[in-house]
Scaffold this active site. Sequence first.
Site, PDB file in Angstrom:
ATOM      1  N   ARG A  89       6.505   1.408 -14.626  1.00 58.74           N
ATOM      2  CA  ARG A  89       7.013   2.243 -13.540  1.00 58.74           C
ATOM      3  C   ARG A  89       5.972   2.828 -12.609  1.00 58.74           C
ATOM      4  O   ARG A  89       6.322   3.315 -11.535  1.00 58.74           O
ATOM      5  CB  ARG A  89       7.880   3.374 -14.114  1.00 58.74           C
ATOM      6  CG  ARG A  89       9.261   2.890 -14.493  1.00 58.74           C
ATOM      7  CD  ARG A  89      10.076   4.000 -15.096  1.00 58.74           C
ATOM      8  NE  ARG A  89       9.472   4.437 -16.360  1.00 58.74           N
ATOM      9  CZ  ARG A  89       9.881   5.475 -17.060  1.00 58.74           C
ATOM     10  NH1 ARG A  89      10.870   6.221 -16.616  1.00 58.74           N
ATOM     11  NH2 ARG A  89       9.297   5.796 -18.192  1.00 58.74           N
ATOM     12  N   ASP A 110      10.102  -5.045 -25.025  1.00 63.88           N
ATOM     13  CA  ASP A 110      10.043  -3.754 -25.693  1.00 63.88           C
ATOM     14  C   ASP A 110      10.024  -3.982 -27.197  1.00 63.88           C
ATOM     15  O   ASP A 110      10.544  -4.994 -27.670  1.00 63.88           O
ATOM     16  CB  ASP A 110      11.242  -2.881 -25.305  1.00 63.88           C
ATOM     17  CG  ASP A 110      11.023  -1.447 -25.754  1.00 63.88           C
ATOM     18  OD1 ASP A 110      10.253  -0.722 -25.097  1.00 63.88           O
ATOM     19  OD2 ASP A 110      11.589  -1.059 -26.800  1.00 63.88           O
ATOM     20  N   ARG A 120       1.033  -0.472 -21.599  1.00 62.52           N
ATOM     21  CA  ARG A 120       2.107  -0.329 -20.613  1.00 62.52           C
ATOM     22  C   ARG A 120       1.614  -0.624 -19.189  1.00 62.52           C
ATOM     23  O   ARG A 120       2.032   0.040 -18.237  1.00 62.52           O
ATOM     24  CB  ARG A 120       2.720   1.074 -20.658  1.00 62.52           C
ATOM     25  CG  ARG A 120       3.252   1.492 -22.014  1.00 62.52           C
ATOM     26  CD  ARG A 120       4.601   0.862 -22.268  1.00 62.52           C
ATOM     27  NE  ARG A 120       5.239   1.451 -23.418  1.00 62.52           N
ATOM     28  CZ  ARG A 120       6.287   2.258 -23.361  1.00 62.52           C
ATOM     29  NH1 ARG A 120       6.809   2.577 -22.216  1.00 62.52           N
ATOM     30  NH2 ARG A 120       6.814   2.722 -24.454  1.00 62.52           N
ATOM     31  N   TYR A 153      13.313   4.779 -34.742  1.00 61.38           N
ATOM     32  CA  TYR A 153      14.375   4.680 -33.734  1.00 61.38           C
ATOM     33  C   TYR A 153      15.708   4.291 -34.367  1.00 61.38           C
ATOM     34  O   TYR A 153      16.764   4.796 -33.983  1.00 61.38           O
ATOM     35  CB  TYR A 153      13.999   3.662 -32.654  1.00 61.38           C
ATOM     36  CG  TYR A 153      12.878   4.141 -31.756  1.00 61.38           C
ATOM     37  CD1 TYR A 153      13.099   5.138 -30.805  1.00 61.38           C
ATOM     38  CD2 TYR A 153      11.605   3.608 -31.848  1.00 61.38           C
ATOM     39  CE1 TYR A 153      12.073   5.583 -29.982  1.00 61.38           C
ATOM     40  CE2 TYR A 153      10.567   4.038 -31.031  1.00 61.38           C
ATOM     41  CZ  TYR A 153      10.815   5.037 -30.100  1.00 61.38           C
ATOM     42  OH  TYR A 153       9.808   5.487 -29.296  1.00 61.38           O
ATOM     43  N   ARG A 155      13.102  -3.208 -10.561  1.00 61.06           N
ATOM     44  CA  ARG A 155      14.013  -2.385 -11.374  1.00 61.06           C
ATOM     45  C   ARG A 155      15.130  -1.768 -10.538  1.00 61.06           C
ATOM     46  O   ARG A 155      16.169  -1.395 -11.089  1.00 61.06           O
ATOM     47  CB  ARG A 155      13.225  -1.292 -12.100  1.00 61.06           C
ATOM     48  CG  ARG A 155      12.623  -1.750 -13.416  1.00 61.06           C
ATOM     49  CD  ARG A 155      13.672  -1.870 -14.536  1.00 61.06           C
ATOM     50  NE  ARG A 155      13.983  -0.567 -15.115  1.00 61.06           N
ATOM     51  CZ  ARG A 155      15.115   0.054 -14.972  1.00 61.06           C
ATOM     52  NH1 ARG A 155      16.087  -0.493 -14.266  1.00 61.06           N
ATOM     53  NH2 ARG A 155      15.308   1.222 -15.526  1.00 61.06           N
TER      54      ARG A 155
HETATM   55  O1  1CP Z   1       3.007  -3.591 -19.955  1.00 66.23           O
HETATM   56  C1  1CP Z   1       3.293  -3.390 -21.148  1.00 66.23           C
HETATM   57  O2  1CP Z   1       2.571  -2.659 -21.869  1.00 66.23           O
HETATM   58  C2  1CP Z   1       4.462  -4.151 -21.754  1.00 66.23           C
HETATM   59  C3  1CP Z   1       5.702  -3.468 -21.854  1.00 66.23           C
HETATM   60  C4  1CP Z   1       6.124  -2.539 -22.969  1.00 66.23           C
HETATM   61  C5  1CP Z   1       5.592  -2.303 -24.249  1.00 66.23           C
HETATM   62  C6  1CP Z   1       4.326  -2.867 -24.862  1.00 66.23           C
HETATM   63  C7  1CP Z   1       7.295  -1.775 -22.858  1.00 66.23           C
HETATM   64  C8  1CP Z   1       8.155  -1.745 -21.662  1.00 66.23           C
HETATM   65  N1  1CP Z   1       7.505  -1.128 -24.040  1.00 66.23           N
HETATM   66  C9  1CP Z   1       6.470  -1.411 -24.900  1.00 66.23           C
HETATM   67  C10 1CP Z   1       6.281  -0.943 -26.277  1.00 66.23           C
HETATM   68  C11 1CP Z   1       7.005   0.269 -26.743  1.00 66.23           C
HETATM   69  N2  1CP Z   1       8.290   0.668 -26.487  1.00 66.23           N
HETATM   70  C12 1CP Z   1       6.426   1.198 -27.650  1.00 66.23           C
HETATM   71  C13 1CP Z   1       5.063   1.061 -28.265  1.00 66.23           C
HETATM   72  C14 1CP Z   1       3.981   1.523 -27.364  1.00 66.23           C
HETATM   73  C15 1CP Z   1       3.961   3.014 -27.115  1.00 66.23           C
HETATM   74  O3  1CP Z   1       3.846   3.784 -28.086  1.00 66.23           O
HETATM   75  O4  1CP Z   1       4.021   3.393 -25.933  1.00 66.23           O
HETATM   76  C16 1CP Z   1       7.385   2.189 -27.887  1.00 66.23           C
HETATM   77  C17 1CP Z   1       7.244   3.406 -28.783  1.00 66.23           C
HETATM   78  C18 1CP Z   1       8.570   1.850 -27.155  1.00 66.23           C
HETATM   79  C19 1CP Z   1       9.852   2.562 -27.142  1.00 66.23           C
HETATM   80  C20 1CP Z   1      10.325   2.811 -25.753  1.00 66.23           C
HETATM   81  N3  1CP Z   1      10.930   1.883 -24.969  1.00 66.23           N
HETATM   82  C21 1CP Z   1      10.148   3.957 -24.973  1.00 66.23           C
HETATM   83  C22 1CP Z   1       9.510   5.261 -25.448  1.00 66.23           C
HETATM   84  C23 1CP Z   1      10.536   6.192 -25.986  1.00 66.23           C
HETATM   85  C24 1CP Z   1       9.910   7.365 -26.699  1.00 66.23           C
HETATM   86  O5  1CP Z   1      10.143   7.512 -27.923  1.00 66.23           O
HETATM   87  O6  1CP Z   1       9.187   8.151 -26.061  1.00 66.23           O
HETATM   88  C25 1CP Z   1      10.694   3.719 -23.695  1.00 66.23           C
HETATM   89  C26 1CP Z   1      10.756   4.647 -22.532  1.00 66.23           C
HETATM   90  C27 1CP Z   1      11.185   2.388 -23.711  1.00 66.23           C
HETATM   91  C28 1CP Z   1      11.774   1.617 -22.594  1.00 66.23           C
HETATM   92  C29 1CP Z   1      10.747   0.865 -21.854  1.00 66.23           C
HETATM   93  N4  1CP Z   1       9.951  -0.113 -22.434  1.00 66.23           N
HETATM   94  C30 1CP Z   1       9.117  -0.653 -21.494  1.00 66.23           C
HETATM   95  C31 1CP Z   1       9.403   0.015 -20.246  1.00 66.23           C
HETATM   96  C32 1CP Z   1       8.721  -0.279 -18.933  1.00 66.23           C
HETATM   97  C33 1CP Z   1      10.417   0.955 -20.492  1.00 66.23           C
HETATM   98  C34 1CP Z   1      11.057   1.874 -19.477  1.00 66.23           C
HETATM   99  C35 1CP Z   1      12.248   1.178 -18.904  1.00 66.23           C
HETATM  100  C36 1CP Z   1      12.351   1.358 -17.426  1.00 66.23           C
HETATM  101  O7  1CP Z   1      12.905   2.380 -17.024  1.00 66.23           O
HETATM  102  O8  1CP Z   1      11.880   0.486 -16.653  1.00 66.23           O
END
Ligand code: 1CP
Length: 348
Positions: free
Chosen positions: A30, A75, A26, A150, A39
């Site tokens: 943010r 994502d 990640r 999910y 954003r």
């Molecule tokens: O920089 C990077 O790493 C690339 C961006 C990235 C990646 C690899 C995002 C952006 N999401 C992911 C993968 C992802 N998404 C995973 C696998 C990695 C991990 O375990 O952290 C998972 C489980 C998700 C699901 C997801 N999408 C969540 C987590 C929810 C939970 O169950 O806790 C969230 C918050 C998102 C939305 C999301 N994805 C990415 C961002 C920056 C965001 C937040 C959106 C925002 O408000 O900007």
Amino acid sequence: MSEPTAVFLAACRRQVVPYTPIWIMRQAGRYLPEYRQIRARVSFEALTRTPELAAEVTLQPLRRFPLDAAILFSDIMTPLAGMGVDLTFEPGPVIGQPIRTDAAIDALRPLVPHRDVPFVLETVRRVRAEAPRHVPLIGFAGGPFTLLCYLVSGRPSKEFETARAFLYASPGSAERLLDRLADAMAAYLGAQAQAGAQALMLFESWGGLLAPPEFERFALRGAMRTLAALRNHGVPLIYYLNQGTALLDRLANLPADVIGVDWRAPLGAVRRVLGAQQAVQGNLDPAALFAPADELARQAGRVLQEAGGAPGHIFNLGHGIWPQTDPDAVARLVDIVHERSSRGDNRL
Ligand code: 1CP
């Protein structure tokens, strides 16, 4: 003359490298003010669907820190919208109509990447054109079981009770859904490699919720199916398993070059269980970035020491970086890892 192999790719292949490469799960997101600025005017969905912006956000952390790899900004749930899933982000993924019946499973369209997610492939091409040549781009997808969590639960959850109950109540339906997801993610990752991704990563973030027999049946089998289909692309394959300490001995036959792990087990122990055939990625606790500078250095040093001097370690956090993290702490961490490992402090 051919280009020297990037340090990150060499480490994935367990070759000797001049220093330990580091990237951060990640790393775009943010905790970076420049991400928050974008954003403030576009939604997360719009960001992921606009190649110009998604490429820009992918590149943002590379401008701040000398990271050794980039990861596509997208994502794990994004491709599922292309299969007909009603998906929104609030900010975690929310499914309008959770998938809990065979009819809902059969209504999912097979994923045709160039038709269903052209914006992801265009983002890959743009990043490849703009990223420094020594910084490879990692393409990624969700592990079939994590996606099922999910899709069945409908939203983020600590224990994913609804999804895990579904495995036991309707195992045949679960397998049917997992097979579809495994095939879709194989097509998706293959298309990312064709568009220019230089490594491919499967995130099995919730695999650690399962007991070993269920992990084998409902997580590993699908991951195996996805990864086996990708071997012929010639790029390193990374499998990330969160909270999987008790499951590591099951991964020996997984066709992955690198196993990414969380911080709960020291890397020395992880390597002993995995054996010498797979590189390891990890595993600093994301909370350690809140320590004072000298303690952060000690913690990073401990991870390097645990990984030992043998080739095949990629430094990372054990899970995604927290939004509250100070970017200066990330800068310090990247420097510490490069400096200490190039001095050979971690060598035997
Ligand atoms: O920089 C990077 O790493 C690339 C961006 C990235 C990646 C690899 C995002 C952006 N999401 C992911 C993968 C992802 N998404 C995973 C696998 C990695 C991990 O375990 O952290 C998972 C489980 C998700 C699901 C997801 N999408 C969540 C987590 C929810 C939970 O169950 O806790 C969230 C918050 C998102 C939305 C999301 N994805 C990415 C961002 C920056 C965001 C937040 C959106 C925002 O408000 O900007």
